[in-house]
Design a protein around this motif. Structure first.
Motif, PDB file in Angstrom:
ATOM      1  N   ILE A  12       0.795  -1.116   0.134  1.00 31.05           N
ATOM      2  CA  ILE A  12      -0.025   0.068   0.107  1.00 31.05           C
ATOM      3  C   ILE A  12       0.859   1.117   0.002  1.00 31.05           C
ATOM      4  O   ILE A  12       1.756   1.287   0.984  1.00 31.05           O
ATOM      5  CB  ILE A  12      -0.883   0.067   1.284  1.00 31.05           C
ATOM      6  N   TYR A  13       0.596   2.258  -0.977  1.00 35.93           N
ATOM      7  CA  TYR A  13       1.622   3.186  -0.880  1.00 35.93           C
ATOM      8  C   TYR A  13       0.819   4.562  -1.335  1.00 35.93           C
ATOM      9  O   TYR A  13      -0.459   4.435  -1.899  1.00 35.93           O
ATOM     10  CB  TYR A  13       2.786   2.981  -2.113  1.00 35.93           C
ATOM     11  N   GLY A  14       1.336   5.644  -1.227  1.00 33.97           N
ATOM     12  CA  GLY A  14       0.651   7.047  -1.381  1.00 33.97           C
ATOM     13  C   GLY A  14       1.318   8.026  -0.665  1.00 33.97           C
ATOM     14  O   GLY A  14       2.195   7.722   0.031  1.00 33.97           O
ATOM     15  N   LYS A  15       0.639   8.982  -0.781  1.00 37.97           N
ATOM     16  CA  LYS A  15       1.260  10.168  -0.183  1.00 37.97           C
ATOM     17  C   LYS A  15       0.596  10.433   1.413  1.00 37.97           C
ATOM     18  O   LYS A  15      -0.800  10.632   1.281  1.00 37.97           O
ATOM     19  CB  LYS A  15       1.157  11.626  -0.878  1.00 37.97           C
ATOM     20  N   LEU A  16       1.193  10.541   2.241  1.00 39.95           N
ATOM     21  CA  LEU A  16       0.568  10.888   3.608  1.00 39.95           C
ATOM     22  C   LEU A  16       0.915  12.014   4.011  1.00 39.95           C
ATOM     23  O   LEU A  16       2.312  12.342   4.382  1.00 39.95           O
ATOM     24  CB  LEU A  16       0.747   9.695   4.786  1.00 39.95           C
ATOM     25  N   GLN A  17       0.220  12.820   4.429  1.00 42.30           N
ATOM     26  CA  GLN A  17       0.621  14.439   4.982  1.00 42.30           C
ATOM     27  C   GLN A  17      -0.073  14.509   6.317  1.00 42.30           C
ATOM     28  O   GLN A  17      -1.004  14.268   6.646  1.00 42.30           O
ATOM     29  CB  GLN A  17      -0.212  15.692   3.985  1.00 42.30           C
ATOM     30  N   ILE A  18       1.115  14.581   7.073  1.00 40.91           N
ATOM     31  CA  ILE A  18       0.954  14.577   8.536  1.00 40.91           C
ATOM     32  C   ILE A  18       1.276  15.980   8.876  1.00 40.91           C
ATOM     33  O   ILE A  18       2.596  16.445   8.870  1.00 40.91           O
ATOM     34  CB  ILE A  18       1.559  13.467   9.092  1.00 40.91           C
ATOM     35  N   GLU A  19       0.589  16.655   9.808  1.00 42.66           N
ATOM     36  CA  GLU A  19       0.982  17.877  10.338  1.00 42.66           C
ATOM     37  C   GLU A  19       2.006  17.752  11.472  1.00 42.66           C
ATOM     38  O   GLU A  19       1.840  16.701  12.186  1.00 42.66           O
ATOM     39  CB  GLU A  19      -0.226  18.670  10.937  1.00 42.66           C
ATOM     40  N   LYS A  20       2.789  18.814  11.620  1.00 43.55           N
ATOM     41  CA  LYS A  20       4.097  18.485  12.284  1.00 43.55           C
ATOM     42  C   LYS A  20       3.652  18.409  13.753  1.00 43.55           C
ATOM     43  O   LYS A  20       4.175  17.528  14.542  1.00 43.55           O
ATOM     44  CB  LYS A  20       4.840  19.915  12.285  1.00 43.55           C
ATOM     45  N   GLN A  68      -5.642   6.650  13.069  1.00 37.99           N
ATOM     46  CA  GLN A  68      -6.009   6.499  11.499  1.00 37.99           C
ATOM     47  C   GLN A  68      -6.964   7.584  10.822  1.00 37.99           C
ATOM     48  O   GLN A  68      -7.035   7.771   9.672  1.00 37.99           O
ATOM     49  CB  GLN A  68      -6.839   5.158  11.064  1.00 37.99           C
ATOM     50  N   SER A  69      -7.389   8.552  11.713  1.00 39.19           N
ATOM     51  CA  SER A  69      -8.156   9.682  11.246  1.00 39.19           C
ATOM     52  C   SER A  69      -7.181  10.703  10.396  1.00 39.19           C
ATOM     53  O   SER A  69      -7.779  11.416   9.550  1.00 39.19           O
ATOM     54  CB  SER A  69      -8.816  10.666  12.436  1.00 39.19           C
ATOM     55  N   ILE A  70      -5.792  10.540  10.747  1.00 39.29           N
ATOM     56  CA  ILE A  70      -4.961  11.502   9.641  1.00 39.29           C
ATOM     57  C   ILE A  70      -4.841  10.650   8.297  1.00 39.29           C
ATOM     58  O   ILE A  70      -4.099  11.482   7.686  1.00 39.29           O
ATOM     59  CB  ILE A  70      -3.816  11.773  10.593  1.00 39.29           C
ATOM     60  N   ILE A  71      -5.305   9.742   8.101  1.00 35.31           N
ATOM     61  CA  ILE A  71      -5.106   9.087   6.779  1.00 35.31           C
ATOM     62  C   ILE A  71      -6.175   9.418   5.620  1.00 35.31           C
ATOM     63  O   ILE A  71      -7.410   9.146   5.980  1.00 35.31           O
ATOM     64  CB  ILE A  71      -5.212   7.345   6.899  1.00 35.31           C
ATOM     65  N   ASN A  72      -5.664  10.001   4.579  1.00 41.74           N
ATOM     66  CA  ASN A  72      -6.655  10.233   3.682  1.00 41.74           C
ATOM     67  C   ASN A  72      -6.689   9.025   2.706  1.00 41.74           C
ATOM     68  O   ASN A  72      -5.451   8.724   1.713  1.00 41.74           O
ATOM     69  CB  ASN A  72      -6.141  11.337   2.794  1.00 41.74           C
ATOM     70  N   PHE A  73      -7.481   8.084   2.772  1.00 38.63           N
ATOM     71  CA  PHE A  73      -7.758   6.797   2.043  1.00 38.63           C
ATOM     72  C   PHE A  73      -7.704   7.080   0.584  1.00 38.63           C
ATOM     73  O   PHE A  73      -7.212   6.250  -0.201  1.00 38.63           O
ATOM     74  CB  PHE A  73      -8.776   5.986   2.496  1.00 38.63           C
ATOM     75  N   ASP A  74      -8.168   8.242   0.182  1.00 38.28           N
ATOM     76  CA  ASP A  74      -8.401   8.226  -1.459  1.00 38.28           C
ATOM     77  C   ASP A  74      -6.957   8.611  -2.025  1.00 38.28           C
ATOM     78  O   ASP A  74      -6.902   8.522  -3.206  1.00 38.28           O
ATOM     79  CB  ASP A  74      -8.880   9.746  -1.572  1.00 38.28           C
ATOM     80  N   ASN A  75      -5.736   8.967  -1.090  1.00 35.48           N
ATOM     81  CA  ASN A  75      -4.264   8.980  -1.722  1.00 35.48           C
ATOM     82  C   ASN A  75      -3.548   7.730  -1.690  1.00 35.48           C
ATOM     83  O   ASN A  75      -2.578   7.680  -2.023  1.00 35.48           O
ATOM     84  CB  ASN A  75      -3.850   9.974  -0.906  1.00 35.48           C
ATOM     85  N   LEU A  76      -4.331   6.607  -1.251  1.00 34.19           N
ATOM     86  CA  LEU A  76      -3.438   5.199  -1.143  1.00 34.19           C
ATOM     87  C   LEU A  76      -3.937   4.538  -2.476  1.00 34.19           C
ATOM     88  O   LEU A  76      -4.748   4.303  -2.969  1.00 34.19           O
ATOM     89  CB  LEU A  76      -3.869   4.494   0.150  1.00 34.19           C
ATOM     90  N   SER A  77      -2.943   3.762  -3.053  1.00 33.14           N
ATOM     91  CA  SER A  77      -2.731   2.810  -3.996  1.00 33.14           C
ATOM     92  C   SER A  77      -2.176   1.301  -3.720  1.00 33.14           C
ATOM     93  O   SER A  77      -1.493   1.485  -2.513  1.00 33.14           O
ATOM     94  CB  SER A  77      -2.008   3.246  -5.131  1.00 33.14           C
ATOM     95  N   PHE A  78      -2.472   0.414  -4.399  1.00 31.58           N
ATOM     96  CA  PHE A  78      -1.984  -1.004  -4.126  1.00 31.58           C
ATOM     97  C   PHE A  78      -1.426  -1.458  -5.164  1.00 31.58           C
ATOM     98  O   PHE A  78      -1.743  -1.269  -6.369  1.00 31.58           O
ATOM     99  CB  PHE A  78      -3.286  -1.845  -3.749  1.00 31.58           C
ATOM    100  N   LYS A  79      -0.214  -2.232  -4.775  1.00 33.96           N
ATOM    101  CA  LYS A  79       0.518  -2.907  -6.039  1.00 33.96           C
ATOM    102  C   LYS A  79       0.840  -4.337  -5.460  1.00 33.96           C
ATOM    103  O   LYS A  79       1.463  -4.601  -4.401  1.00 33.96           O
ATOM    104  CB  LYS A  79       1.870  -2.073  -6.114  1.00 33.96           C
ATOM    105  N   LYS A  80       0.539  -5.394  -6.009  1.00 33.26           N
ATOM    106  CA  LYS A  80       0.574  -6.674  -5.910  1.00 33.26           C
ATOM    107  C   LYS A  80       2.193  -6.947  -6.064  1.00 33.26           C
ATOM    108  O   LYS A  80       2.747  -6.424  -7.033  1.00 33.26           O
ATOM    109  CB  LYS A  80      -0.072  -7.422  -6.621  1.00 33.26           C
ATOM    110  N   VAL A  81       2.728  -7.524  -4.930  1.00 31.01           N
ATOM    111  CA  VAL A  81       4.172  -7.935  -5.310  1.00 31.01           C
ATOM    112  C   VAL A  81       4.542  -9.405  -5.307  1.00 31.01           C
ATOM    113  O   VAL A  81       3.619 -10.168  -4.807  1.00 31.01           O
ATOM    114  CB  VAL A  81       4.958  -7.257  -4.151  1.00 31.01           C
TER     115      VAL A  81
END
Length: 163
Positions: free
Chosen positions: A44-52, A150-163
């Motif tokens: 699972i990968y993507g951009k996670l933006q977390i406030e300082k 988990q409330s800080i995760i924007n699930f729309d920014n996540l993608s999946f890649k089978k390995v």
């Protein structure tokens, strides 16, 4: 991912406490972990933006000092980490995990006191294939991010890649 929440399994020896773990900028490490952990692994990968203010970054002096203050205050007031019978049994069978258990317990306490929602740290890895750079003072690391809330995760920014 339909319910926009990850499930995680409580473990007393999680490196950064309970939560959802990500490798930071390291698809190779994430792929290795997924392949070795699951027969049908995905990354699972993507951009996670977390406030300082929501991140305890233990790779910085600021983050390390915050944790140090929590531990110092805890000990100054005569407290120590209490190990349950379950913890003690686990340590007896896995003595190398004592450090992980203690760190996990302190980070859980710190997350409650400092109210951070994620924690990150770069763990050194000691793999023989890196001996050629280790001898020059370059220590390979795996930077891990533990999302506690988990409330800080924007699930729309996540993608999946089978390995």
């Amino acid at each position: 991912m339909k319910n926009r929440k990850f499930k995680f399994q409580h473990r007393i020896n999680h490196w950064l406490g309970d939560g959802i773990y990500f490798f930071v900028n390291d698809f190779e490490a994430a792929s290795w972990w997924a392949k070795n952990r699951f027969s049908d692994g995905v990354v699972i990968y993507g951009k996670l933006q977390i406030e300082k203010d929501n991140l305890l970054d233990l790779d910085t002096l600021e983050g390390a000092k915050k944790l140090e203050l929590v531990i110092d205050d805890f000990k100054k007031n005569g407290y120590d980490i209490n190990l349950t019978d379950e913890d003690s049994k686990f340590i007896k069978n896995h003595p190398k995990d004592l450090e992980n258990i203690q760190r996990s317990k302190f980070l859980t306490l710190a997350s409650e006191l400092l109210d951070f929602k994620a924690c990150s740290y770069s763990f050194p890895i000691n793999v023989k294939r890196y001996d050629n750079i280790i001898k020059y003072g370059i220590t390979p690391k795996e930077r891990q991010l533990n999302i506690i809330d988990q409330s800080i995760i924007n699930f729309d920014n996540l993608s999946f890649k089978k390995v």
